[in-house]
Design an enzyme around this catalytic site. Sequence first.
Site, PDB file in Angstrom:
ATOM      1  N   ASP A   1       1.831 -11.327  -0.326  1.00 53.07           N
ATOM      2  CA  ASP A   1       0.588 -10.545  -0.814  1.00 53.07           C
ATOM      3  C   ASP A   1       0.130 -10.802  -1.847  1.00 53.07           C
ATOM      4  OD1 ASP A   1       0.289  -8.955   1.565  1.00 53.07           O
ATOM      5  OD2 ASP A   1       1.783  -7.349   0.925  1.00 53.07           O
ATOM      6  N   GLY A   2       0.893 -11.028  -3.152  1.00 55.60           N
ATOM      7  CA  GLY A   2       0.710 -11.416  -4.407  1.00 55.60           C
ATOM      8  C   GLY A   2      -0.240 -12.764  -4.378  1.00 55.60           C
TER       9      GLY A   2
ATOM     10  N   ASN B   1      -6.582  -4.329  -4.956  1.00 57.51           N
ATOM     11  CA  ASN B   1      -5.720  -3.303  -4.552  1.00 57.51           C
ATOM     12  C   ASN B   1      -5.849  -2.201  -5.466  1.00 57.51           C
ATOM     13  OD1 ASN B   1      -4.400  -4.510  -2.547  1.00 57.51           O
ATOM     14  ND2 ASN B   1      -2.421  -4.743  -3.799  1.00 57.51           N
ATOM     15  N   GLU B   2      -5.864  -2.134  -6.894  1.00 61.95           N
ATOM     16  CA  GLU B   2      -5.748  -0.893  -7.614  1.00 61.95           C
ATOM     17  C   GLU B   2      -5.955  -1.430  -9.007  1.00 61.95           C
ATOM     18  OE1 GLU B   2      -2.163  -2.598  -7.995  1.00 61.95           O
ATOM     19  OE2 GLU B   2      -2.413  -1.405  -6.339  1.00 61.95           O
TER      20      GLU B   2
ATOM     21  N   ALA C   1      -7.711  -0.609   0.766  1.00 57.74           N
ATOM     22  CA  ALA C   1      -7.051  -1.517   1.038  1.00 57.74           C
ATOM     23  C   ALA C   1      -5.714  -1.685   0.275  1.00 57.74           C
ATOM     24  CB  ALA C   1      -7.543  -3.083   0.866  1.00 57.74           C
TER      25      ALA C   1
ATOM     26  N   THR D   1      -1.899   1.716   0.086  1.00 58.45           N
ATOM     27  CA  THR D   1      -0.478   1.298   0.834  1.00 58.45           C
ATOM     28  C   THR D   1       0.424   0.752  -0.207  1.00 58.45           C
ATOM     29  OG1 THR D   1      -1.212  -0.535   2.110  1.00 58.45           O
ATOM     30  CG2 THR D   1      -1.171   1.431   3.066  1.00 58.45           C
TER      31      THR D   1
ATOM     32  N   ASN E   1      -0.216   2.655  -5.169  1.00 52.88           N
ATOM     33  CA  ASN E   1      -0.622   3.877  -5.031  1.00 52.88           C
ATOM     34  C   ASN E   1       0.475   4.772  -3.883  1.00 52.88           C
ATOM     35  OD1 ASN E   1      -2.815   6.029  -4.796  1.00 52.88           O
ATOM     36  ND2 ASN E   1      -2.620   5.603  -2.720  1.00 52.88           N
ATOM     37  N   LEU E   2       0.961   4.223  -2.758  1.00 52.65           N
ATOM     38  CA  LEU E   2       1.509   5.047  -2.181  1.00 52.65           C
ATOM     39  C   LEU E   2       2.984   5.442  -2.554  1.00 52.65           C
ATOM     40  CD1 LEU E   2       2.376   6.030   0.879  1.00 52.65           C
ATOM     41  CD2 LEU E   2       2.954   3.730   1.449  1.00 52.65           C
ATOM     42  N   SER E   3       3.516   4.280  -3.200  1.00 54.33           N
ATOM     43  CA  SER E   3       4.891   4.538  -4.224  1.00 54.33           C
ATOM     44  C   SER E   3       4.983   5.444  -5.312  1.00 54.33           C
ATOM     45  CB  SER E   3       5.299   3.086  -4.816  1.00 54.33           C
ATOM     46  OG  SER E   3       5.472   2.219  -3.986  1.00 54.33           O
TER      47      SER E   3
END
Length: 266
Positions: A55-56, A125-126, A163, A166, A169-171
Amino acid sequence: MMDTAPNIASAVAGKRVSFVASDTEESCAALSRLTARYGDTPTEGAEVIVALGGDGFLLETLRRLLDRGVPVFGMNCGSVGFLLNDYREDGLLERLAAAVPVTLHPLRMLARRVSGEEVAALAINEVSLLRETRQTAKLRISIDGIERLDELVCDGALVATPAGSTAYNLSAHGPIIPLEADVLALTPVSAFRPRRWRGALLPYAARIVFDVLEAGKRPVSAVADATEVRDVARVEVTADPSVALTLLFDPEHALQERIIKEQFLP
Protein backbone atom coordinates in the site's frame (compact mmCIF):
# COMPACT_ATOMS: atom_id res chain seq x y z
CA MET A 1 -14.22 11.85 -1.96
CA MET A 2 -14.70 9.14 -4.61
CA ASP A 3 -16.10 9.13 -8.14
CA THR A 4 -16.48 6.14 -10.41
CA ALA A 5 -15.27 6.55 -13.98
CA PRO A 6 -16.69 3.66 -16.03
CA ASN A 7 -15.21 4.83 -19.34
CA ILE A 8 -11.60 4.46 -18.18
CA ALA A 9 -11.47 0.71 -17.77
CA SER A 10 -12.96 -0.02 -21.21
CA ALA A 11 -10.30 2.21 -22.74
CA VAL A 12 -7.41 0.39 -21.05
CA ALA A 13 -7.22 -2.55 -23.47
CA GLY A 14 -4.40 -2.03 -25.95
CA LYS A 15 -2.94 0.92 -24.06
CA ARG A 16 0.75 1.35 -23.35
CA VAL A 17 1.47 -0.25 -19.96
CA SER A 18 4.35 0.61 -17.66
CA PHE A 19 5.44 -1.54 -14.71
CA VAL A 20 6.90 -0.02 -11.55
CA ALA A 21 8.01 -1.87 -8.41
CA SER A 22 9.13 -1.26 -4.87
CA ASP A 23 12.70 -2.19 -3.93
CA THR A 24 11.81 -5.45 -2.16
CA GLU A 25 13.16 -8.72 -3.52
CA GLU A 26 9.66 -10.05 -4.19
CA SER A 27 8.57 -6.95 -6.11
CA CYS A 28 11.76 -6.78 -8.18
CA ALA A 29 11.43 -10.44 -9.16
CA ALA A 30 7.81 -9.88 -10.16
CA LEU A 31 8.84 -6.85 -12.22
CA SER A 32 11.40 -8.92 -14.13
CA ARG A 33 8.90 -11.68 -14.93
CA LEU A 34 6.08 -9.36 -15.98
CA THR A 35 8.17 -7.10 -18.21
CA ALA A 36 9.65 -10.16 -19.91
CA ARG A 37 6.16 -11.45 -20.59
CA TYR A 38 4.24 -8.28 -21.44
CA GLY A 39 6.93 -5.79 -22.41
CA ASP A 40 7.28 -2.38 -20.81
CA THR A 41 6.69 1.25 -21.72
CA PRO A 42 8.62 4.07 -20.05
CA THR A 43 6.48 5.64 -17.35
CA GLU A 44 6.47 8.99 -19.14
CA GLY A 45 4.76 7.50 -22.19
CA ALA A 46 2.47 5.03 -20.45
CA GLU A 47 -1.31 5.20 -20.40
CA VAL A 48 -1.68 2.64 -17.59
CA ILE A 49 0.68 1.99 -14.66
CA VAL A 50 0.93 -1.41 -12.96
CA ALA A 51 2.42 -0.92 -9.48
CA LEU A 52 4.03 -3.89 -7.72
CA GLY A 53 4.51 -3.60 -3.97
CA GLY A 54 2.46 -2.74 -0.90
CA ASP A 55 0.00 0.00 0.00
CA GLY A 56 2.80 2.42 0.85
CA PHE A 57 4.42 1.99 -2.56
CA LEU A 58 1.06 2.43 -4.28
CA LEU A 59 0.51 5.74 -2.49
CA GLU A 60 4.04 6.82 -3.42
CA THR A 61 3.31 5.95 -7.07
CA LEU A 62 0.08 7.96 -7.05
CA ARG A 63 1.91 10.97 -5.63
CA ARG A 64 4.53 10.75 -8.39
CA LEU A 65 1.76 10.72 -11.00
CA LEU A 66 -0.24 13.65 -9.63
CA ASP A 67 0.29 15.74 -12.75
CA ARG A 68 -0.28 12.89 -15.19
CA GLY A 69 -3.74 11.57 -14.36
CA VAL A 70 -2.70 8.04 -15.40
CA PRO A 71 -4.78 5.17 -13.94
CA VAL A 72 -2.88 2.80 -11.65
CA PHE A 73 -3.53 -0.93 -11.22
CA GLY A 74 -1.76 -2.16 -8.10
CA MET A 75 -0.78 -5.79 -7.49
CA ASN A 76 0.10 -6.88 -3.99
CA CYS A 77 3.71 -7.88 -3.41
CA GLY A 78 3.66 -6.58 0.16
CA SER A 79 1.76 -7.46 3.32
CA VAL A 80 -1.70 -5.92 3.83
CA GLY A 81 -2.38 -4.66 0.31
CA PHE A 82 -5.77 -3.16 1.09
CA LEU A 83 -5.58 -0.80 -1.91
CA LEU A 84 -4.16 -3.48 -4.21
CA ASN A 85 -5.34 -6.36 -6.35
CA ASP A 86 -4.13 -9.92 -5.91
CA TYR A 87 -0.85 -10.74 -7.62
CA ARG A 88 -1.42 -12.95 -10.66
CA GLU A 89 0.68 -13.02 -13.81
CA ASP A 90 -1.78 -14.72 -16.16
CA GLY A 91 -4.32 -12.70 -18.13
CA LEU A 92 -3.08 -9.31 -16.98
CA LEU A 93 -4.19 -7.40 -20.10
CA GLU A 94 -7.67 -8.89 -19.82
CA ARG A 95 -7.77 -7.89 -16.14
CA LEU A 96 -6.81 -4.34 -17.02
CA ALA A 97 -9.54 -4.14 -19.66
CA ALA A 98 -12.18 -5.39 -17.20
CA ALA A 99 -10.98 -3.38 -14.20
CA VAL A 100 -13.32 -1.13 -12.24
CA PRO A 101 -11.98 2.44 -11.89
CA VAL A 102 -12.27 4.51 -8.73
CA THR A 103 -11.29 8.17 -8.71
CA LEU A 104 -10.02 9.58 -5.41
CA HIS A 105 -9.67 13.22 -4.42
CA PRO A 106 -7.02 13.74 -1.73
CA LEU A 107 -6.72 16.03 1.25
CA ARG A 108 -4.47 19.07 1.16
CA MET A 109 -2.53 19.86 4.33
CA LEU A 110 -1.11 23.30 5.02
CA ALA A 111 1.11 23.11 8.09
CA ARG A 112 2.72 26.14 9.72
CA ARG A 113 5.73 25.45 11.89
CA VAL A 114 6.46 27.32 15.12
CA SER A 115 9.18 29.11 13.14
CA GLY A 116 6.53 30.47 10.76
CA GLU A 117 7.55 28.31 7.79
CA GLU A 118 4.62 26.82 5.87
CA VAL A 119 4.61 23.39 4.22
CA ALA A 120 1.88 22.04 1.93
CA ALA A 121 1.34 18.36 1.12
CA LEU A 122 -1.34 16.02 -0.20
CA ALA A 123 -2.76 12.99 1.61
CA ILE A 124 -4.71 10.17 0.01
CA ASN A 125 -5.31 8.31 3.30
CA GLU A 126 -5.12 10.79 6.16
CA VAL A 127 -3.55 13.83 7.77
CA SER A 128 -2.48 13.08 11.33
CA LEU A 129 -1.11 15.15 14.19
CA LEU A 130 1.05 13.33 16.74
CA ARG A 131 2.88 14.31 19.91
CA GLU A 132 6.68 14.31 19.56
CA THR A 133 7.66 13.74 23.20
CA ARG A 134 6.39 12.16 26.42
CA GLN A 135 4.14 15.21 26.91
CA THR A 136 0.58 14.88 25.63
CA ALA A 137 -0.50 17.19 22.85
CA LYS A 138 -3.05 19.96 23.40
CA LEU A 139 -5.08 20.84 20.32
CA ARG A 140 -7.82 23.36 19.59
CA ILE A 141 -10.10 22.26 16.74
CA SER A 142 -12.12 24.58 14.50
CA ILE A 143 -14.43 23.59 11.65
CA ASP A 144 -15.26 26.13 8.95
CA GLY A 145 -14.11 28.97 11.16
CA ILE A 146 -16.12 27.88 14.22
CA GLU A 147 -14.28 26.60 17.29
CA ARG A 148 -15.72 23.18 18.13
CA LEU A 149 -13.27 21.93 20.75
CA ASP A 150 -11.30 24.42 22.78
CA GLU A 151 -8.83 21.87 24.13
CA LEU A 152 -8.24 18.23 23.24
CA VAL A 153 -5.58 16.60 25.40
CA CYS A 154 -4.38 13.56 23.48
CA ASP A 155 -1.60 11.67 21.75
CA GLY A 156 -2.88 13.20 18.52
CA ALA A 157 -5.74 13.45 16.06
CA LEU A 158 -6.32 12.68 12.41
CA VAL A 159 -8.55 13.45 9.45
CA ALA A 160 -9.19 10.47 7.17
CA THR A 161 -10.70 10.14 3.73
CA PRO A 162 -13.11 7.27 2.99
CA ALA A 163 -10.27 5.43 1.22
CA GLY A 164 -8.06 5.94 4.27
CA SER A 165 -10.72 5.16 6.85
CA THR A 166 -9.62 1.51 7.06
CA ALA A 167 -5.97 2.43 7.70
CA TYR A 168 -4.64 4.39 10.69
CA ASN A 169 -8.12 5.77 11.34
CA LEU A 170 -9.50 2.29 11.99
CA SER A 171 -6.60 1.47 14.32
CA ALA A 172 -7.50 4.60 16.30
CA HIS A 173 -11.11 3.31 16.58
CA GLY A 174 -12.44 5.70 13.96
CA PRO A 175 -15.39 4.80 11.71
CA ILE A 176 -15.11 2.96 8.40
CA ILE A 177 -16.60 5.18 5.69
CA PRO A 178 -18.10 3.87 2.41
CA LEU A 179 -16.38 5.37 -0.63
CA GLU A 180 -19.63 6.89 -1.88
CA ALA A 181 -20.07 8.94 1.31
CA ASP A 182 -19.01 12.59 1.00
CA VAL A 183 -17.69 12.73 4.55
CA LEU A 184 -14.38 12.80 6.41
CA ALA A 185 -13.54 11.15 9.72
CA LEU A 186 -12.11 13.36 12.45
CA THR A 187 -10.68 10.92 14.98
CA PRO A 188 -8.74 11.46 18.21
CA VAL A 189 -5.71 9.33 19.05
CA SER A 190 -5.74 8.25 22.72
CA ALA A 191 -7.86 11.16 23.93
CA PHE A 192 -7.32 11.99 27.62
CA ARG A 193 -9.58 15.06 27.91
CA PRO A 194 -12.41 15.05 26.98
CA ARG A 195 -12.01 11.31 27.50
CA ARG A 196 -15.35 10.30 26.04
CA TRP A 197 -15.01 12.28 22.82
CA ARG A 198 -14.87 9.74 19.99
CA GLY A 199 -14.48 12.13 17.06
CA ALA A 200 -16.84 13.37 14.37
CA LEU A 201 -17.99 12.83 10.81
CA LEU A 202 -17.68 16.00 8.75
CA PRO A 203 -18.74 17.09 5.25
CA TYR A 204 -16.03 16.48 2.67
CA ALA A 205 -15.92 20.21 1.93
CA ALA A 206 -15.21 21.11 5.58
CA ARG A 207 -12.18 23.24 6.45
CA ILE A 208 -10.55 21.74 9.54
CA VAL A 209 -7.99 23.72 11.54
CA PHE A 210 -5.86 22.42 14.40
CA ASP A 211 -4.12 24.96 16.62
CA VAL A 212 -1.38 23.46 18.76
CA LEU A 213 -1.56 24.81 22.32
CA GLU A 214 1.67 25.12 24.30
CA ALA A 215 3.60 24.17 21.16
CA GLY A 216 6.98 24.90 22.77
CA LYS A 217 6.37 22.64 25.74
CA ARG A 218 4.30 20.03 23.91
CA PRO A 219 5.71 19.74 20.35
CA VAL A 220 3.54 18.16 17.67
CA SER A 221 4.29 16.82 14.20
CA ALA A 222 1.86 16.73 11.26
CA VAL A 223 1.92 13.92 8.71
CA ALA A 224 0.18 13.84 5.32
CA ASP A 225 0.57 10.16 4.36
CA ALA A 226 4.38 9.96 4.15
CA THR A 227 5.18 13.70 4.41
CA GLU A 228 6.05 14.72 7.98
CA VAL A 229 6.35 18.28 9.26
CA ARG A 230 7.88 18.65 12.72
CA ASP A 231 7.11 21.28 15.37
CA VAL A 232 3.86 22.62 13.95
CA ALA A 233 1.82 25.46 15.43
CA ARG A 234 -1.21 25.28 13.12
CA VAL A 235 -2.48 22.77 10.58
CA GLU A 236 -5.26 23.34 8.06
CA VAL A 237 -6.87 20.40 6.26
CA THR A 238 -9.20 20.68 3.26
CA ALA A 239 -10.26 18.37 0.47
CA ASP A 240 -8.80 19.15 -2.95
CA PRO A 241 -11.36 18.26 -5.66
CA SER A 242 -9.06 19.69 -8.35
CA VAL A 243 -6.74 16.66 -7.97
CA ALA A 244 -8.04 13.34 -9.31
CA LEU A 245 -6.25 10.01 -8.80
CA THR A 246 -7.60 6.90 -10.53
CA LEU A 247 -7.14 3.37 -9.19
CA LEU A 248 -8.16 0.24 -11.10
CA PHE A 249 -9.57 -2.85 -9.36
CA ASP A 250 -10.58 -6.33 -10.40
CA PRO A 251 -14.42 -6.42 -10.42
CA GLU A 252 -14.52 -9.15 -7.77
CA HIS A 253 -12.04 -7.22 -5.63
CA ALA A 254 -13.49 -3.71 -5.87
CA LEU A 255 -12.47 -1.24 -3.19
CA GLN A 256 -16.07 -0.40 -2.28
CA GLU A 257 -16.77 -4.06 -1.52
CA ARG A 258 -13.64 -4.40 0.58
CA ILE A 259 -14.58 -1.42 2.72
CA ILE A 260 -18.02 -2.90 3.38
CA LYS A 261 -16.58 -6.36 4.18
CA GLU A 262 -14.08 -4.82 6.60
CA GLN A 263 -17.00 -3.79 8.84
CA PHE A 264 -18.12 -7.38 9.31
CA LEU A 265 -14.79 -8.99 10.11
CA PRO A 266 -14.62 -10.73 13.53
